[in-house]
Every structure is written in structure tokens, then in C-alpha cells.
Design a protein around this motif. Structure first.
Motif, PDB file in Angstrom:
ATOM      1  N   LYS A 277       0.544  -1.085  -0.039  1.00 15.46           N
ATOM      2  CA  LYS A 277      -0.102  -0.013  -0.026  1.00 15.46           C
ATOM      3  C   LYS A 277       0.843   1.366  -0.095  1.00 15.46           C
ATOM      4  O   LYS A 277       0.455   2.504  -0.326  1.00 15.46           O
ATOM      5  N   THR A 278       2.017   1.125   0.713  1.00 18.71           N
ATOM      6  CA  THR A 278       2.883   2.132   0.488  1.00 18.71           C
ATOM      7  C   THR A 278       3.631   2.578  -0.835  1.00 18.71           C
ATOM      8  O   THR A 278       4.262   3.813  -1.188  1.00 18.71           O
ATOM      9  N   LEU A 279       3.547   1.668  -1.807  1.00 23.11           N
ATOM     10  CA  LEU A 279       4.102   1.734  -3.172  1.00 23.11           C
ATOM     11  C   LEU A 279       3.059   2.632  -4.151  1.00 23.11           C
ATOM     12  O   LEU A 279       3.637   2.967  -5.118  1.00 23.11           O
ATOM     13  N   ASN A 280       2.131   2.701  -3.797  1.00 24.18           N
ATOM     14  CA  ASN A 280       0.911   3.322  -4.842  1.00 24.18           C
ATOM     15  C   ASN A 280       0.899   2.607  -6.115  1.00 24.18           C
ATOM     16  O   ASN A 280       0.816   3.212  -7.215  1.00 24.18           O
ATOM     17  N   LYS A 281       1.113   1.405  -6.144  1.00 22.35           N
ATOM     18  CA  LYS A 281       1.060   0.420  -7.509  1.00 22.35           C
ATOM     19  C   LYS A 281      -0.439  -0.210  -7.344  1.00 22.35           C
ATOM     20  O   LYS A 281      -0.821  -0.757  -6.270  1.00 22.35           O
ATOM     21  N   GLU A 282      -1.173  -0.272  -8.513  1.00 21.39           N
ATOM     22  CA  GLU A 282      -2.164  -1.172  -8.709  1.00 21.39           C
ATOM     23  C   GLU A 282      -1.882  -2.532  -8.993  1.00 21.39           C
ATOM     24  O   GLU A 282      -2.640  -3.382  -8.834  1.00 21.39           O
TER      25      GLU A 282
ATOM     26  N   PHE B 152      -5.216  -6.224  -3.880  1.00 28.94           N
ATOM     27  CA  PHE B 152      -4.811  -5.843  -5.075  1.00 28.94           C
ATOM     28  C   PHE B 152      -5.262  -6.651  -6.249  1.00 28.94           C
ATOM     29  O   PHE B 152      -4.764  -7.474  -6.685  1.00 28.94           O
TER      30      PHE B 152
ATOM     31  N   ASP C 151       8.438  -7.135  -6.155  1.00 29.90           N
ATOM     32  CA  ASP C 151       8.146  -6.117  -4.825  1.00 29.90           C
ATOM     33  C   ASP C 151       8.220  -6.986  -3.372  1.00 29.90           C
ATOM     34  O   ASP C 151       8.619  -6.545  -2.645  1.00 29.90           O
TER      35      ASP C 151
END
Length: 348
Positions: A173-178, A209, A242
């Protein structure tokens, strides 16, 4: 691993004991309480109990031995415990169970090498009157009538996977990736245990996600060296990874070594499963690559397994499974709450 329990446990009995005499056991399943009339535990004579260990080459199983010794010491019963190392070899473990029965074991806690091959031997020993409790590794009989063990005592592997997944999601959630990329290293030879851990892990990732790429890679050997080679190949195929977790700490440590050797350890985060002092030291030292360790408490497992076996010998009934506490997760935020350097099963 419950903090209070961990701090109070210590190994109190010697492990190498000689089995003598022959005996038969009664029927029925497990519970708790005093020895019933006719119970092998009722007369005050020494009762021989076997512990068939999957593989003492894995320090984790020393914790199960510690737990059985702990419970024997506080049970107030006259017990003699004999532990045998199956060395991750089914033929060795079969021979050990047969020898335990011949030398007088009234009950045996079995931590099986696999999910099925030991069942015929357990059936034979059951027919001889030996009580059996299965620990850690659930069994899958072809015939339901062959499920002759008194109960299964083990961790909920799906819950373990979910706990690892929750750590991963908090980081992702800290990566701002979908569409993050997550890798899970499994051990197909571990059967349903491996399936449950992966399903628990992937379900949490996918819920948070839906577009995540969850890669499962099976490692036939299930050790650190093979996992390193396996993950090196994964890194070659994927420009971005990740988070990595896996069936046990050895696999995740192997993946970490692969990332270090390819200079990609700064971009990947790792989550261990089971309990390993190297992983815990990384977390304690603030190594940014390690974001969590999901504990599978072997000491509690050993205690509860022996308690169940003794209850069975007392003539008590239990269900098909005996639950253990939910897994705990150690992270950089809470590691100072754990006295992990005192845990003998880590090899400390």
C-alpha cells in the motif's frame, strides 16, 4: 508465538532414553483429565512415549521436542520419552515407529515425513494397541477408516499464509501500485500444507490488489540453495519484484541471497515463515529488506501434542483436530517485544 509462553519455556528432560518392556493400549481418543481405571497411566508405572520427528536437521523440530519435554515435566506422570530423527526419509521413519512399538511405547507423537506414506504403519501400530497423535503435517488417507490417529495437532497453514499476506499488503500500500508483483516459493512435496499456505497468502494479496501479479514457484528440494537458484531465474524473467514470501524460512532466505547476489535486494522485500534466527536477526538489525516473520510455534505444538496423547491414554475423546493459537507476526515495529534470542529451538 505467545510472548508469555515463550519466555517461560525451557528444555528440562534429557532426550536420549532407552525403551524397555512391551505393552498394549486401550481405544478411544483424546482430552484432558486424570488417569482412568485400566489406563496405562493409572498404576504409576513408567509409561514409554515415542516422538517420531520428521527431520532434526531443521532446528524448528527441536522446539517440538522442547515442548513435549516441558509438558512431560509438569504433567506429574511417570513418563519416559524417546525421540527419533526421521532425517526426512520415510523408510527411516517407518522403521523407527515399528521399533518404538516393539520396545514398548504405549503412545507415539508422529511428525510425519509426508502426507500419506506413513499411514499403513500407523494402522498396524493402532491394531497393536499403540495410541498415535499426528503433529504438524496433516495426513490424507485413501480410506477414511485408515485415519486411526487420535487427533491431529497442527497450525492452521492457511492462517499462516494469510498472516504473511497481511504483512505484504501493508507494505504494498505504500508503493501506490495497482499491479504489484509478488512471488511465493512453495514446496509441492509438502502437499496440502503447501497448498494452504499459498492459498492463504495469495487470497489476501488478491483481495487488496485485484490486479496484482502473484507468481507461485515450486521448489522440489525446499532448501536454501535450491531456492536461491530458483529465485535467480525468477529475477531474470521479471524486471520488477516487490515482495517475496514462501513455505518456510529456508526458501525465503535463499531468495534473499539471490537478490543480494544480483544487486536487487534494495528493491525487494522479504517475509519469512516458521521462525529462523537469521531472519529475526535481520529484522532486529533493521535490515530494510526484511519486513516480517510469521511464527509457527513448535514449542506449543509439542506441548499440546503430548497433552493430547496422554489424554488419549487416559481414555478421553477429542475431535479430529486439536487447534493451536493463531500465528503471530514479528515485524520491525514489535520485535523488541519478543525475547527471541532465548528460544533454544532457534539454535541459540
Amino acid at each position: 508465538m505467545t510472548k508469555g509462553w515463550v519466555k517461560s519455556f525451557s528444555a528440562v528432560l534429557a532426550l536420549t532414553l532407552v525403551l524397555v518392556g512391551c505393552s498394549n493400549s486401550g481405544k478411544n481418543n483424546n482430552g484432558t483429565g486424570g488417569a482412568a481405571s485400566g489406563s496405562p497411566l493409572a498404576a504409576g508405572d513408567q509409561t514409554v512415549i515415542g516422538g517420531a520427528i520428521m527431520n532434526l536437521g531443521w532446528p524448528w523440530y527441536q522446539g517440538a521436542i522442547d515442548g513435549m519435554n516441558n509438558y512431560a515435566a509438569k504433567s506429574g506422570k511417570n513418563l519416559k520419552l524417546q525421540f527419533e530423527d526421521g532425517k526426512f526419509d520415510i523408510n527411516t521413519q517407518i522403521t523407527q515407529l515399528e521399533n518404538m512399538a516393539q520396545l514398548g511405547a504405549k503412545g507415539i507423537v508422529v511428525f510425519p515425513v509426508d502426507g500419506k506414506a506413513i499411514i499403513p504403519t500407523m494402522v498396524k501400530l493402532h491394531e497393536q494397541g499403540v495410541k498415535i497423535v499426528v503433529g504438524d503435517y496433516p495426513q490424507s488417507p485413501d480410506n477414511p477408516e485408515d485415519a486411526v490417529w487420535e487427533t491431529f495437532v497442527g497450525h492452521d497453514f492457511k492462517e499462516m499464509g494469510k498472516a504473511a499476506g497481511e504483512v505484504a499488503v501493508n507494505y504494498l500500500k505504500t508503493l501506490n501500485k495497482e499491479d504489484p508483483t509478488v512471488v511465493y516459493l512453495s514446496v509441492p512435496a509438502s502437499g496440502q500444507a503447501s497448498v494452504d499456505r499459498f492459498e492463504g497468502f495469495s487470497s489476501v494479496i488478491k483481495e487488496a490488489f485485484p490486479n496484482a501479479k502473484v507468481i507461485e514457484e515450486g521448489d522440489p528440494k525446499g532448501d536454501r540453495n535450491s531456492a536461491q537458484t530458483l529465485f535467480e531465474n525468477v529475477l531474470q524473467r521479471n524486471k520488477s519484484v516487490d515482495v517475496v514470501s514462501g513455505h518456510n524460512d529456508a526458501l525465503v532466505l535463499g531468495a534473499y541471497n539471490a537478490a543480494v547476489s544480483t544487486n536487487r535486494d534494495k528493491e525487494v522485500k522479504f517475509i519469512g515463515l516458521a521462525g529462523d534466527k537469521e531472519v529475526l536477526q535481520y529484522i532486529q538489525d533493521g535490515n530494510p529488506a526484511w519486513i516480517g516473520e510469521v511464527l509457527q510455534d513448535p514449542v506449543v505444538l509439542g506441548e499440546v501434542a503430548l497433552e493430547a496423547l496422554l489424554a488419549s491414554l487416559d481414555g478421553k475423546d477429542l475431535g479430529e483436530t486439536t487447534p493451536l493459537p493463531k500465528p503471530e507476526t514479528i515485524t520491525p515495529d514489535n520485535i523488541n517485544d519478543y525475547d527471541w534470542k532465548s528460544w533454544s529451538w532457534l539454535g541459540n
